[in-house]
Design an enzyme around this catalytic site. Structure first.
Site, mmCIF file in Angstrom:
data_model
loop_
_atom_site.group_PDB
_atom_site.id
_atom_site.type_symbol
_atom_site.label_atom_id
_atom_site.label_comp_id
_atom_site.label_asym_id
_atom_site.label_seq_id
_atom_site.Cartn_x
_atom_site.Cartn_y
_atom_site.Cartn_z
ATOM 1 C CB CYS A 142 -3.178 3.433 -19.497
ATOM 2 S SG CYS A 142 -2.781 4.850 -20.752
ATOM 3 C CB CYS A 154 -7.725 2.257 -26.624
ATOM 4 S SG CYS A 154 -6.312 2.067 -25.595
ATOM 5 C CB CYS A 184 -12.247 3.655 -19.526
ATOM 6 S SG CYS A 184 -13.710 4.931 -19.193
#
Ligand code: SF4
Length: 245
Positions: free
Chosen positions: A124, A210, A235
């Site tokens: 993602c 998140c 990330c």
């Protein structure tokens, strides 16, 4: 790809020597002039990024600033985005993920795939952030970001200037040596607009699903991807410069 016309290793050593012990304002002024037209600043509107926006705009009002709209940002992030643009009279460019990649991902794995495991979470982040960053940085020689060493165990190796292997350009982190206290002292002294979620227990802010608030005294990154181990909490925008070094 190297977009710089001199061996980056030589430039990197020069810059490291030159920036050693210098204030963030001095570093910013140097790189904004040195790489003018080929440098951009990535903001996600956290406290560090707001400090850098203030410093950068005061140094060069035409500085290029951008943000990645992942499609999952909290509403408060758009509020501080608008407020920052109005406060400084600047344009902050917004970039979005490729809708085909997003559609393929969510229609295969579901809208909240990130809770299913670290690989799904990284996928993602790859679709919604990393591939967008790669597109934006293409053609630039340097980018600026608000990383600080103190933020987490994954960030202790960062330096004020680094060669970003992942994206092939210089990465400038003027606040690398700053403490959280110094960030907030600057915000208060210069009346810098800041993200409203900071006052609601969010020291670090990313995508809505998140990110959550933390208790006072808890690690400042503990509210990000809270279901994962601390060493995984990046990330992918900063893998090469935060994890391996
Ligand atoms: S932070 Fe969460 S929602 Fe945002 S891109 Fe990464 S996994 Fe997806």
């Amino acid at each position: 790809m190297n977009h710089y016309d001199v061996n980056p290793d030589i430039v990197l050593e020069q810059l490291k020597r030159q920036f050693d012990g210098q204030k963030p304002e001095v570093i910013l002024a140097d790189v904004l002039a040195r790489f003018k037209g080929r440098i951009t600043f990535a903001t996600s509107f956290g406290a560090e990024d707001q400090v850098l926006t203030d410093m950068a705009v005061k140094t060069d009002p035409s500085v290029s600033i951008f943000t990645i709209d992942t499609g999952r940002l909290p509403e408060e992030t758009f509020e501080i985005m608008s407020r920052s643009q109005a406060h400084y009279g600047i344009q902050i460019d917004q970039y979005s993920p490729d809708y085909r990649e997003v559609e393929a991902m969510v229609n295969t794995f579901g809208p909240n795939l990130f809770y299913d495991g670290i690989e799904q979470r990284k996928q993602c982040c790859q679709v919604r952030k990393v591939s967008v960053l790669r597109r934006v940085l293409l053609g630039h020689t340097a980018w600026i970001c608000g990383l600080r060493k103190e933020q987490s165990i994954t960030r202790q190796g960062i330096e004020m200037v680094q060669w970003d292997e992942q994206f092939g350009l210089f990465k400038i982190c003027p606040l690398a040596e700053w403490s959280e206290q110094q960030v907030w002292d600057y915000i208060r002294r210069h009346q810098v607009p800041y993200h409203s979620l900071h006052d609601k227990g969010y020291p670090s802010i990313g995508c809505g699903p998140c990110t959550r608030a933390v208790e006072p005294g808890q690690d400042i990154r503990s509210g990000r991807w809270w279901w994962e181990e601390p060493e995984h909490k990046e990330c992918g925008l900063h893998w090469a410069t935060t994890t391996a070094h």
